[in-house]
Design a protein around this motif. Structure first.
Motif, mmCIF file in Angstrom:
data_model
loop_
_atom_site.group_PDB
_atom_site.id
_atom_site.type_symbol
_atom_site.label_atom_id
_atom_site.label_comp_id
_atom_site.label_asym_id
_atom_site.label_seq_id
_atom_site.Cartn_x
_atom_site.Cartn_y
_atom_site.Cartn_z
ATOM 1 N N LEU A 8 0.829 -1.173 0.118
ATOM 2 C CA LEU A 8 -0.068 -0.089 -0.168
ATOM 3 C C LEU A 8 0.941 1.255 -0.138
ATOM 4 C CD1 LEU A 8 -2.426 -1.000 2.850
ATOM 5 C CD2 LEU A 8 -2.754 -1.573 0.487
ATOM 6 N N ILE A 21 -5.995 2.783 8.140
ATOM 7 C CA ILE A 21 -5.518 1.900 6.928
ATOM 8 C C ILE A 21 -6.474 0.620 7.088
ATOM 9 C CG2 ILE A 21 -3.574 2.993 6.252
ATOM 10 C CD1 ILE A 21 -2.028 0.522 7.484
ATOM 11 N N HIS A 23 -9.618 -0.426 6.360
ATOM 12 C CA HIS A 23 -10.315 -0.526 5.260
ATOM 13 C C HIS A 23 -9.345 -1.174 4.324
ATOM 14 C CE1 HIS A 23 -14.023 0.753 7.220
ATOM 15 N NE2 HIS A 23 -13.382 1.708 7.223
ATOM 16 N N GLU A 24 -8.382 -0.527 3.843
ATOM 17 C CA GLU A 24 -7.240 -1.132 2.927
ATOM 18 C C GLU A 24 -6.977 -2.486 3.298
ATOM 19 O OE1 GLU A 24 -7.258 2.013 4.159
ATOM 20 O OE2 GLU A 24 -6.803 3.251 2.641
ATOM 21 N N CYS A 28 -7.575 -6.267 1.401
ATOM 22 C CA CYS A 28 -6.482 -7.226 1.278
ATOM 23 C C CYS A 28 -6.894 -8.547 1.467
ATOM 24 C CB CYS A 28 -4.973 -6.929 1.590
ATOM 25 S SG CYS A 28 -4.430 -5.400 0.968
#
Length: 139
Positions: A8, A21, A23-24, A28
């Motif tokens: 990321l 982060i 949600h990121e 994944c």
């Protein structure tokens, strides 16, 4: 066993920032297809951090103030590291305090958090591109 890796990228517009982060990382996890296992999330730069805590603006303000008291940015001449032409010795120390990485269990396809826990990218020498590694291992 499955293995998944993704980088990321972040470019914080300010010197110091805390970016949620979660949600990121959850995206994944969905991409990986892992239902049971572990996720490692780590900053790939020595002036940035990854940590878990509450997403509460007062707490983030307190972190900024506390870290600045522990390792003030100025005067930059107070740090031997800055003799190399850098001005980010304080960022290295702030990263050391906040940590490099987190490991979170994956249970039934979800990050196995306690109440209020979220994953944050902590930036201490921003205004340039930096990476965070997400590594997921499991079944």
């Amino acid at each position: 066993m499955k293995s998944y890796r993704k980088e990321l990228w972040f470019n914080a517009p300010s010197r110091v920032a805390f970016i949620n982060i979660t949600h990121e990382v959850e995206a994944c996890l969905r991409e990986s297809g892992v239902r049971e296992g572990f996720v490692l999330v780590n900053a790939m730069h020595i002036t940035a951090s990854v940590f878990i805590n509450d997403d509460e603006s007062g707490l983030h303000h307190d972190y900024r103030e506390w870290l600045e008291r522990l390792a003030p940015h100025e005067p930059i001449r107070n740090y031997r590291h800055n003799d190399t032409g850098e001005d980010n010795a304080d960022a290295h120390m702030k990263r050391q305090v906040m940590g490099r990485e987190v490991v979170v269990a994956i249970t039934d396809g979800h990050l196995d958090f306690g109440p209020w826990e979220q994953i944050f990218y902590g930036e201490f020498d921003g205004r340039r591109n930096k990476r965070v590694l997400v590594k997921i291992i499991g079944e």
